[in-house]
Design a protein around this motif. Structure first.
Motif, PDB file in Angstrom:
ATOM      1  N   ILE A  19       3.930 -10.130   2.152  1.00 36.50           N
ATOM      2  CA  ILE A  19       2.839  -9.378   2.776  1.00 36.50           C
ATOM      3  C   ILE A  19       3.265  -9.031   4.199  1.00 36.50           C
ATOM      4  O   ILE A  19       3.718  -9.889   4.957  1.00 36.50           O
ATOM      5  N   PHE A  20       3.099  -7.743   4.568  1.00 36.78           N
ATOM      6  CA  PHE A  20       3.448  -7.274   5.906  1.00 36.78           C
ATOM      7  C   PHE A  20       2.202  -6.697   6.565  1.00 36.78           C
ATOM      8  O   PHE A  20       1.544  -5.819   5.991  1.00 36.78           O
ATOM      9  N   ALA A  21       1.877  -7.202   7.747  1.00 37.25           N
ATOM     10  CA  ALA A  21       0.702  -6.746   8.496  1.00 37.25           C
ATOM     11  C   ALA A  21       1.154  -6.245   9.859  1.00 37.25           C
ATOM     12  O   ALA A  21       2.039  -6.838  10.495  1.00 37.25           O
ATOM     13  N   GLY A  22       0.547  -5.141  10.298  1.00 31.61           N
ATOM     14  CA  GLY A  22       0.901  -4.584  11.602  1.00 31.61           C
ATOM     15  C   GLY A  22       1.382  -3.149  11.479  1.00 31.61           C
ATOM     16  O   GLY A  22       2.174  -2.826  10.587  1.00 31.61           O
ATOM     17  N   ASP A  23       0.923  -2.293  12.386  1.00 30.89           N
ATOM     18  CA  ASP A  23       1.300  -0.878  12.358  1.00 30.89           C
ATOM     19  C   ASP A  23       2.765  -0.657  12.702  1.00 30.89           C
ATOM     20  O   ASP A  23       3.348   0.359  12.313  1.00 30.89           O
ATOM     21  N   MET A  24       3.378  -1.593  13.413  1.00 30.86           N
ATOM     22  CA  MET A  24       4.770  -1.418  13.834  1.00 30.86           C
ATOM     23  C   MET A  24       5.719  -1.322  12.642  1.00 30.86           C
ATOM     24  O   MET A  24       6.755  -0.650  12.721  1.00 30.86           O
ATOM     25  N   PHE A  25       5.382  -1.962  11.539  1.00 30.00           N
ATOM     26  CA  PHE A  25       6.236  -1.897  10.358  1.00 30.00           C
ATOM     27  C   PHE A  25       6.253  -0.499   9.739  1.00 30.00           C
ATOM     28  O   PHE A  25       7.129  -0.191   8.920  1.00 30.00           O
ATOM     29  N   ASP A  26       5.296   0.358  10.092  1.00 30.76           N
ATOM     30  CA  ASP A  26       5.236   1.715   9.557  1.00 30.76           C
ATOM     31  C   ASP A  26       5.554   2.783  10.603  1.00 30.76           C
ATOM     32  O   ASP A  26       5.907   3.905  10.244  1.00 30.76           O
ATOM     33  N   VAL A  27       5.430   2.437  11.889  1.00 32.56           N
ATOM     34  CA  VAL A  27       5.582   3.435  12.946  1.00 32.56           C
ATOM     35  C   VAL A  27       6.977   3.396  13.561  1.00 32.56           C
ATOM     36  O   VAL A  27       7.645   4.422  13.696  1.00 32.56           O
ATOM     37  N   GLU A  50      10.972   2.718  13.868  1.00 35.10           N
ATOM     38  CA  GLU A  50      12.094   2.772  12.942  1.00 35.10           C
ATOM     39  C   GLU A  50      12.794   1.413  12.837  1.00 35.10           C
ATOM     40  O   GLU A  50      13.198   1.004  11.745  1.00 35.10           O
ATOM     41  N   GLU A  51      12.941   0.697  13.956  1.00 33.25           N
ATOM     42  CA  GLU A  51      13.610  -0.605  13.912  1.00 33.25           C
ATOM     43  C   GLU A  51      12.786  -1.614  13.127  1.00 33.25           C
ATOM     44  O   GLU A  51      13.326  -2.391  12.334  1.00 33.25           O
TER      45      GLU A  51
END
Length: 299
Positions: free
Chosen positions: A162-170, A172-173
């Motif tokens: 499970i991945f939570a957080g917008d950074m995983f989609d916004v 690139e790194e």
């Protein structure tokens, strides 16, 4: 080979050039060696990815404990190097590529510690035994498996990620880190899933420049109906990480690593276009199991 002489003349030398032992064409002499080489041959459906966990020359106790816990989570699809290896992945990658080819591992986790980068982890993956992606993470907080006294999951349990957080989609790194973590922890590919097998959760949260990794065991409680009540019990390990340096593959190389052979695409298309006879036969088997009172766990 042509060599210039000391007086300006040209002299020839017909010596043999040294070759890397791992690059030579090896002909198996025994059946066991033949089976070993066949396992390493290219396949349409690749084997489960194996991870190697390597301890740096100056790794401290915390980094060593992190590597041991990750190894316990990854077993049996992991190789733990217990001796220290003096190498710097971001400066020299030849040692990691050598170990990758020797152990037939496409994933790695390297742990080190120094004054500039304390409690350091480098997670990465290989493509054709060469570094593809590599991300450096700093361990700010760590709770070991043995520090949490709850019950643990059996060895080889496939986790739910499970991945939570917008950074995983916004970002690139962070998006590449998410892909790397999925590759690292996904385990073997299974055709079917049963409810009792969903007992292990790995949760990653990206917020305020940090990555929080938490591990939970799924408990199925009685609820008075057909669907059980689900509770999560923390079991460790738990890590608070911060991203440091990154070494990401170019877009062209990354697309090349994701390319699938045509034969695999044809097999997938044929499986989608199944004849009606197969569907009717499969439905008949399920119906027969229900009528006869047998348990229909066909996977």
């Amino acid at each position: 080979m042509i060599v210039l002489g000391g007086g300006g003349g040209v002299c020839s030398w017909s010596g043999s050039v040294a070759m890397d032992p791992l690059d030579r064409v090896v002909k198996p002499k025994t059946k066991r060696a033949k089976r070993f080489l066949e396992k390493r041959e290219p396949k349409l459906k690749e084997n489960t990815k194996i991870a190697m966990l390597i301890k740096g020359g100056n790794a401290n106790l915390r980094v060593t404990e992190v590597l041991k816990d990750i190894y316990a989570v990854k077993k049996p699809f992991a190789v733990l190097y217990r001796k220290k290896n003096i190498t710097r992945p971001f400066e020299d990658q030849t040692s990691l590529e050598f170990f990758s080819k020797k152990s037939d591992c496409s994933l790695f986790l390297f742990g080190s510690h120094n004054k500039k980068r304390p409690n350091n982890l480098v997670i990465g993956r290989m493509f054709d035994y060469h570094i593809l992606d590599m991300i450096e993470l700093g361990v700010e907080k760590f709770v070991s498996l043995k520090d949490v006294k709850n019950s643990k999951c059996p060895e080889g349990t496939k986790p739910m990620l499970i991945f939570a957080g917008d950074m995983f989609d916004v970002n690139e790194e962070y998006r590449r880190l998410k892909s790397l973590l999925i590759d690292f922890f996904r385990g073997p590919t299974v055709p079917n899933i049963r409810l009792a097998g969903l007992e292990y959760v790995l949760h990653f949260t990206a917020v305020d420049g940090k990555i929080y990794m938490r591990s939970y065991k799924v408990l199925l409680k009685k609820s008075g109906c057909k669907i059980p009540r689900i509770e999560l019990e923390e079991m460790g390990p738990s890590l608070d990480l911060v991203m440091r340096r990154t070494h990401l593959a170019s877009d062209d190389l990354y697309k090349l690593s994701l390319k699938q052979p045509k034969a695999l695409k044809v097999c997938a298309l044929e499986s989608m276009l199944l004849p009606d006879l197969y569907v009717e036969t499969y439905s008949y088997i399920l119906l027969f199991c229900e009528v006869s009172g047998a348990t229909a766990l066909l996977w």
